[in-house]
Design a protein around this motif. Structure first.
Motif, short mmCIF file in Angstrom:
data_model
loop_
_atom_site.label_atom_id
_atom_site.label_comp_id
_atom_site.label_asym_id
_atom_site.label_seq_id
_atom_site.Cartn_x
_atom_site.Cartn_y
_atom_site.Cartn_z
N SER A 196 0.87 -1.18 -0.06
CA SER A 196 0.35 0.05 0.04
C SER A 196 0.80 1.32 0.04
O SER A 196 0.34 2.33 -0.16
CB SER A 196 -1.07 0.14 1.29
N ASN A 197 2.30 1.15 0.08
CA ASN A 197 2.94 2.33 -0.03
C ASN A 197 3.25 2.66 -1.46
O ASN A 197 3.65 3.79 -1.87
CB ASN A 197 4.38 1.91 0.63
N GLY A 198 3.21 2.02 -2.46
CA GLY A 198 3.41 1.97 -3.88
C GLY A 198 2.29 2.79 -4.49
O GLY A 198 1.33 2.95 -3.76
N MET A 199 2.41 3.21 -5.83
CA MET A 199 1.42 3.91 -6.46
C MET A 199 0.20 3.13 -6.65
O MET A 199 -1.02 3.72 -6.31
CB MET A 199 2.03 4.39 -7.94
N LEU A 200 -0.03 2.05 -7.05
CA LEU A 200 -1.21 1.11 -7.34
C LEU A 200 -1.74 0.98 -5.93
O LEU A 200 -2.97 1.20 -5.66
CB LEU A 200 -0.86 -0.06 -7.87
N ILE A 218 -3.48 -3.51 5.98
CA ILE A 218 -2.33 -3.33 5.21
C ILE A 218 -0.82 -4.02 5.78
O ILE A 218 -0.81 -3.97 6.75
CB ILE A 218 -2.02 -1.99 4.82
N LEU A 219 -0.38 -4.63 4.69
CA LEU A 219 0.88 -5.17 4.83
C LEU A 219 1.85 -4.30 3.92
O LEU A 219 1.71 -4.68 2.88
CB LEU A 219 0.74 -6.87 4.53
N THR A 220 2.90 -4.05 4.69
CA THR A 220 3.94 -3.37 3.95
C THR A 220 5.39 -3.92 4.19
O THR A 220 5.38 -4.50 5.18
CB THR A 220 4.17 -1.75 4.18
N LEU A 256 -5.96 1.74 -1.78
CA LEU A 256 -6.11 2.11 -0.29
C LEU A 256 -7.16 3.11 -0.14
O LEU A 256 -8.06 3.24 0.60
CB LEU A 256 -4.76 2.03 0.38
N ASP A 257 -6.84 4.14 -0.91
CA ASP A 257 -7.53 5.25 -0.89
C ASP A 257 -9.17 4.88 -1.18
O ASP A 257 -10.30 5.40 -0.72
CB ASP A 257 -7.22 6.43 -1.91
N HIS A 307 -2.89 -8.13 -3.91
CA HIS A 307 -1.65 -8.16 -3.82
C HIS A 307 -0.93 -7.05 -4.74
O HIS A 307 -0.96 -7.20 -5.99
CB HIS A 307 -1.12 -9.55 -4.05
N CYS A 308 -0.60 -5.84 -4.23
CA CYS A 308 0.26 -4.73 -5.02
C CYS A 308 1.66 -4.88 -4.68
O CYS A 308 2.29 -3.98 -5.38
CB CYS A 308 -0.39 -3.40 -4.66
N ALA A 309 2.12 -5.58 -3.69
CA ALA A 309 3.57 -5.40 -3.32
C ALA A 309 4.37 -6.12 -4.52
O ALA A 309 3.93 -7.11 -5.16
CB ALA A 309 3.94 -6.41 -1.88
N ALA A 310 5.49 -5.33 -4.76
CA ALA A 310 6.41 -5.79 -6.02
C ALA A 310 7.82 -5.34 -5.52
O ALA A 310 8.04 -4.49 -4.78
CB ALA A 310 6.03 -5.10 -7.36
N ASN A 311 8.91 -5.93 -6.06
CA ASN A 311 10.15 -5.65 -6.10
C ASN A 311 10.49 -4.51 -7.27
O ASN A 311 10.32 -5.27 -8.84
CB ASN A 311 11.14 -6.82 -6.21
#
Length: 66
Positions: free
Chosen positions: A8-12, A29-31, A17-18, A57-61
């Motif tokens: 949820s810290n990234g752009m998507l 949220i899991l960051t 989240l908003d 799932h929006c987490a990415a490297n």
């Protein structure tokens, strides 16, 4: 609706989240800052404990060279 969002810290992730907050969804949220995504057991426990209706799932490297 209960929604678990990773990244949820990234752009998507922040846009989703908003949206979820505006719709008054119950959100967890899991960051990467506070959660180790490499630990499968912890991830399964977090999902099980929160019991979400959806996992987004929006987490990415983003370091593709890594």
């Amino acid at each position: 609706m209960r929604v678990l969002i990773t990244g949820s810290n990234g752009m998507l992730g922040s846009a989703i989240l908003d949206y979820a907050v505006c719709r008054q969804f119950e959100v967890k949220i899991l960051t990467r800052d506070v959660f180790n995504f490499d630990n499968r057991q912890d991830l399964q426990k977090s999902i099980h404990d929160f019991s979400p209706d959806a996992v987004i799932h929006c987490a990415a490297n983003t370091n593709v060279e890594l």
